[in-house]
Structures are given as C-alpha cells and as structure tokens.
Design an enzyme around this catalytic site. Sequence first.
Site, PDB file in Angstrom:
ATOM      1  N   LYS A   1       0.846  -1.200   0.000  1.00 57.26           N
ATOM      2  CA  LYS A   1       0.000   0.000   0.000  1.00 57.26           C
ATOM      3  C   LYS A   1       0.888   1.259   0.000  1.00 57.26           C
ATOM      4  CE  LYS A   1      -1.643   1.500   4.149  1.00 57.26           C
ATOM      5  NZ  LYS A   1      -1.187   2.860   4.496  1.00 57.26           N
ATOM      6  N   ASN A   2       1.892   1.251   0.867  1.00 59.07           N
ATOM      7  CA  ASN A   2       2.680   2.472   1.032  1.00 59.07           C
ATOM      8  C   ASN A   2       3.684   2.709  -0.094  1.00 59.07           C
ATOM      9  OD1 ASN A   2       1.223   3.051   3.256  1.00 59.07           O
ATOM     10  ND2 ASN A   2       2.803   2.508   4.759  1.00 59.07           N
TER      11      ASN A   2
ATOM     12  N   CYS B   1      -4.017  13.541  13.117  1.00 55.87           N
ATOM     13  CA  CYS B   1      -4.255  12.124  12.836  1.00 55.87           C
ATOM     14  C   CYS B   1      -4.242  11.394  14.174  1.00 55.87           C
ATOM     15  CB  CYS B   1      -3.136  11.654  11.930  1.00 55.87           C
ATOM     16  SG  CYS B   1      -2.965   9.895  11.741  1.00 55.87           S
TER      17      CYS B   1
ATOM     18  N   ARG C   1       1.527  14.828  13.037  1.00 55.60           N
ATOM     19  CA  ARG C   1       1.941  14.595  11.656  1.00 55.60           C
ATOM     20  C   ARG C   1       1.893  15.845  10.765  1.00 55.60           C
ATOM     21  NH1 ARG C   1      -0.541   9.004   9.605  1.00 55.60           N
ATOM     22  NH2 ARG C   1       1.264   9.089   8.254  1.00 55.60           N
TER      23      ARG C   1
ATOM     24  N   ASP D   1       5.249   0.732  11.972  1.00 53.82           N
ATOM     25  CA  ASP D   1       4.016   0.089  11.490  1.00 53.82           C
ATOM     26  C   ASP D   1       3.891  -1.372  11.934  1.00 53.82           C
ATOM     27  OD1 ASP D   1       3.386   2.454  10.295  1.00 53.82           O
ATOM     28  OD2 ASP D   1       3.850   1.822   8.258  1.00 53.82           O
TER      29      ASP D   1
ATOM     30  N   ARG E   1      -8.538  -0.182   5.250  1.00 48.19           N
ATOM     31  CA  ARG E   1      -7.693   0.817   4.590  1.00 48.19           C
ATOM     32  C   ARG E   1      -6.399   0.185   4.086  1.00 48.19           C
ATOM     33  NH1 ARG E   1      -7.058   6.462   7.577  1.00 48.19           N
ATOM     34  NH2 ARG E   1      -5.781   6.667   5.718  1.00 48.19           N
TER      35      ARG E   1
HETATM   36  C1  EPZ Z   1       4.669   6.958   6.184  1.00 46.11           C
HETATM   37  O1  EPZ Z   1       3.950   8.056   6.727  1.00 46.11           O
HETATM   38  C2  EPZ Z   1       3.706   5.803   6.126  1.00 46.11           C
HETATM   39  N1  EPZ Z   1       2.593   6.161   5.269  1.00 46.11           N
HETATM   40  C3  EPZ Z   1       3.218   5.440   7.533  1.00 46.11           C
HETATM   41  O2  EPZ Z   1       2.397   4.289   7.442  1.00 46.11           O
HETATM   42  C4  EPZ Z   1       4.428   5.118   8.401  1.00 46.11           C
HETATM   43  O3  EPZ Z   1       4.004   4.885   9.730  1.00 46.11           O
HETATM   44  C5  EPZ Z   1       5.430   6.281   8.375  1.00 46.11           C
HETATM   45  O4  EPZ Z   1       5.781   6.596   7.002  1.00 46.11           O
HETATM   46  C6  EPZ Z   1       6.704   5.990   9.133  1.00 46.11           C
HETATM   47  O5  EPZ Z   1       7.319   4.859   8.618  1.00 46.11           O
HETATM   48  C7  EPZ Z   1       2.701   6.042   3.950  1.00 46.11           C
HETATM   49  O6  EPZ Z   1       3.727   5.628   3.422  1.00 46.11           O
HETATM   50  C8  EPZ Z   1       1.509   6.377   3.135  1.00 46.11           C
HETATM   51  P1  EPZ Z   1       6.904  10.319   8.071  1.00 46.11           P
HETATM   52  P2  EPZ Z   1       4.572   9.530   6.674  1.00 46.11           P
HETATM   53  O7  EPZ Z   1       6.803  11.587   7.295  1.00 46.11           O
HETATM   54  O8  EPZ Z   1       5.284   9.703   5.393  1.00 46.11           O
HETATM   55  C9  EPZ Z   1       7.276  13.694  11.418  1.00 46.11           C
HETATM   56  C10 EPZ Z   1       0.549   2.919   7.969  1.00 46.11           C
HETATM   57  O9  EPZ Z   1       0.082   2.394   9.017  1.00 46.11           O
HETATM   58  N2  EPZ Z   1       7.137  14.658  10.306  1.00 46.11           N
HETATM   59  O10 EPZ Z   1       8.091   9.453   7.834  1.00 46.11           O
HETATM   60  O11 EPZ Z   1       3.472  10.466   7.002  1.00 46.11           O
HETATM   61  C11 EPZ Z   1       5.988  12.889  11.649  1.00 46.11           C
HETATM   62  O12 EPZ Z   1       5.061  13.602  12.427  1.00 46.11           O
HETATM   63  C12 EPZ Z   1       1.047   4.343   7.945  1.00 46.11           C
HETATM   64  O13 EPZ Z   1       0.558   2.327   6.869  1.00 46.11           O
HETATM   65  C13 EPZ Z   1       7.295  15.990  10.573  1.00 46.11           C
HETATM   66  O14 EPZ Z   1       7.563  16.410  11.701  1.00 46.11           O
HETATM   67  O15 EPZ Z   1       5.575   9.457   7.879  1.00 46.11           O
HETATM   68  C14 EPZ Z   1       6.511  11.646  12.295  1.00 46.11           C
HETATM   69  O16 EPZ Z   1       6.702  11.881  13.662  1.00 46.11           O
HETATM   70  C15 EPZ Z   1       0.753   5.118   9.160  1.00 46.11           C
HETATM   71  N3  EPZ Z   1       7.163  16.875   9.538  1.00 46.11           N
HETATM   72  C16 EPZ Z   1       7.884  11.445  11.622  1.00 46.11           C
HETATM   73  O17 EPZ Z   1       8.226  12.716  11.059  1.00 46.11           O
HETATM   74  C17 EPZ Z   1       6.877  16.467   8.261  1.00 46.11           C
HETATM   75  O18 EPZ Z   1       6.779  17.327   7.369  1.00 46.11           O
HETATM   76  C18 EPZ Z   1       7.901  10.410  10.500  1.00 46.11           C
HETATM   77  O19 EPZ Z   1       6.826  10.652   9.612  1.00 46.11           O
HETATM   78  C19 EPZ Z   1       6.727  15.096   8.022  1.00 46.11           C
HETATM   79  C20 EPZ Z   1       6.866  14.208   9.054  1.00 46.11           C
END
Ligand code: EPZ
Length: 418
Positions: free
Chosen positions: A22-23, A118, A123, A307, A399
Amino acid sequence: MQKLLIKGKRELIGKISISGSKNASLPILAASILADEVKLKNVPLVKDIFTMITLLKFIGLEINISKKKNSLIIQNKNKNIKTIAPYKLVKTMRAGVLVLGSLLTKYKKAKVSLPGGCAIGTRPVDLHLFALKKLGAKIKIKGGYIIAEAKRGLRGTVINFPSISVGATENALLAAFKAKGQTTLKNCAIEPEILDLISFLNKLGGKIKISGRKILINSSEMIKKKISHKVIFDRIEFGTYLIAGVLIGKKITIDKIETKFVKNEINILNRIGANIDVKKNSITIGKNKKLKRLDITTKPYPGFPTDLQAQFMVLMTQVNGKSQIKENIFENRFMHVPELRRMGAKIEIKNKTAFIEGPTKLNGAEVMATDLRASVSLVLAGLIAENRTIINRIYHLDRGYEFLERKLKKCKANIKRV
Ligand code: EPZ
C-alpha cells in the site's frame, strides 16, 4: 457498522501470499500524474488505494481497474486538469498530499488541502514544504490549503532534511524529477517503498541515484510516454502474518516476498528463538514453544518499523519475561494498549516506552479498532485469546489489509465479518 468476530486458539496451517505494498503504491500513483500512460501491477485493492484513485480521477486522470489481476491502467491525456487535492479526500487519507510534488513538476502549480491531525500523532507537513521551497516553489497557506506555484519551473539544489520523513522524501523526489540541473537530497528516508518509487521514476526517464541516505537527481527532460511497473510486496502485511504464524502457527508459509527487505524482523525472531525457515522469496514458520523476551525501538528503515510495533507488542505478551518497546516515530501510537489490557495483557506505559509482561493468557473481549495497525494487533490478539473477540470499527483494517479474513480463513482461523 461491520465487526469482526474471532474465535481464538485455532492453530493456523497453510499458505499466505502477500499483496503488493500500500505504502509503495500510494506515492507511485501520485507519480503517475507525470506520465501519459502507466500500467501498475500488484496493487493492493484496499480503501486507501481507492481514495487515491478517486483523487487522481478528480484531478482529471482516467483509471481502469482490473480487480482480478490487481492491476491499474492510469492515463493522463486530459487537457483540463484540475491541479487541486480537495479537503474531503486528503482528510480521509494523508497520502493525498503526495500529489503536490507531481502537480508542481508537471503543471507548475498546485492547491492541496493540509491534511490536519491524525489519531497516531500531529503529523505536520513542514518538511514537505521545506523541500519544495528549497526547490524554488512559492508557497502560501490559505483557507486550510497549501497553495504552491513555480511559474518558471523548479530549480535543483541541495536539501538537507533536519529529520527523516518518508512522505517528505517522496514529495521532494517528485518535485525534483524535472528540476533544472541537479538536486541532492540528504538525510532521506530509504524505506523499500522509496526505492520502489525511485525505480518507477527511473523507468519513466528519471536520472536518480541513491547512496546511503543521499539521493542524487539529475533533471529529466525525456518522460517516457508509456511504462509498466510491478509494485513491491507489502512488508508490513508480511510482518503481521509472520507474527500470526509465530503466535499460533502449526505450519504457515508466507510467500510472494523478498526476505532481503525484512532482515530486521527475521533477525529479531531468530534472536527470540522462533522456529522459522527463511528462503529468498518465502518463509515458513513452525510450532513455537518457549520464546525469549525482546526489546525494540522503532526507527526509520533499516531500523524497526513503527508500522509493526502494535503487532510485535501482541507477541511480547506471549514471550517469557518483561519486554520493552520504545516508540520513536509517532507520539501517540500506543492506542492499542488499553484494548489489549481489556483482553488481559499486562502492559505499562512510561513516556515513549511500553513495558509488556509475558507470558500472559489473553481472553476474548469486545474491543475497538483505532487505526490501521492498532486494529490488526487486536486481530492477532483475538487469534490467540480464549473465547470470542469482537472487533468494532474495522473500516480502519480495510484501509490497508487486502482479503484479511480470506487469507486467515484459508489457514483455518475462525474469523468472520458481520
Ligand atoms: C509513512 O507516513 C507511512 N505512510 C506510515 O504508514 C508510516 O508509519 C510512516 O511513514 C513511518 O514509517 C505512507 O507511506 C503512506 P513520516 P509519513 O513523514 O510519510 C514527522 C501505515 O500504518 N514529520 O516518515 O506520514 C511525523 O510527524 C502508515 O501504513 C514531521 O515532523 O511518515 C513523524 O513523527 C501510518 N514533519 C515522523 O516525522 C513532516 O513534514 C515520520 O513521519 C513530516 C513528518
């Protein structure tokens, strides 16, 4: 509202084939905006993918779905493209924000709803915007929307991410694809899903190289008109069934995977003494008796994935001794804990760390799913619990898990949707 009913303690036996990721599919779908025609294979037909399809159709792309083959044909031949991702779609699925990079590259403008909070954390998308601004995009926030523009196109530069983000790395890749000159992205996320996006973009004519956490992008002038791509396997779905097998498998084979991408998970199971036989593209799990305690800290890949944190927590309730999980990625990702406690689990939380006592007998109960991975951890708990477990709000599961009941039922689990 639909529920899942599980009668626990049924040993699992059989084979589970893992779906496409999915991701990985979500950013690749966003990247398809750049092409004229894309054939995508091995796409999991789950709710989030349909939400992304709805978004791309709203923008003006044409998409044909072959449900039997799990493939999509995406065509972008419309002259009247809307460079907008509306609130009603992005609020239900944050990955909608990934169209920002592609729209800016192809149409030099985009209006994309801010995703908002979320269940698992705040996030923000500041790192996405940081990268786009560095590439020369003018960005305003107005009425809950990100309004981005790059009238004369984006320009290559060096972007050093202050912290690692999967989504920000993906948006930066999409925006830098045609940016003038060379772009260097430093301190990037390097998840297998990102490698798959890079492989897709390179098929499209991209000139992208990766070395450690650094990604080099040379501007790509030539975009291939038509490409075909097979999405990689879903390593989180794999990890989920792996845990199911270790918890209650008599003999479970999981295939359609590449074990080189899940070394961390396999090493952990070897360390705790699980009975697993690892091949290049499959893994077989036999019956397990005493397993040793374990400590885990979630980190960006190649570290342990957030995850899979909830699923491993269920495993920790069954091993010998007190285990620990430190959640380093999201600030609110222990929402499965109160529900697992209602089933008899002994778990304490102090700051970012959960302390889990094992082995503990779990008892079926009526529980509530709160997000995708928390929900599936309740399914795992239900499989090993005495009596019946009822899981509410299973739309979260839909989802991201394709054919969950079908796959488990084929292995003799007693699970049904009502
Ligand atoms: C991706 O989300 C995945 N989603 C998530 O999977 C996964 O948990 C996550 O990566 C971490 O591995 C998809 O790929 C669609 P991040 P993403 O940006 O890209 C902070 C699932 O269950 N951050 O790596 O949103 C954020 O708040 C889902 O399938 C900022 O501060 O994750 C978090 O604490 C849930 N500013 C950390 O970084 C930003 O601009 C990592 O988030 C972006 C992120």
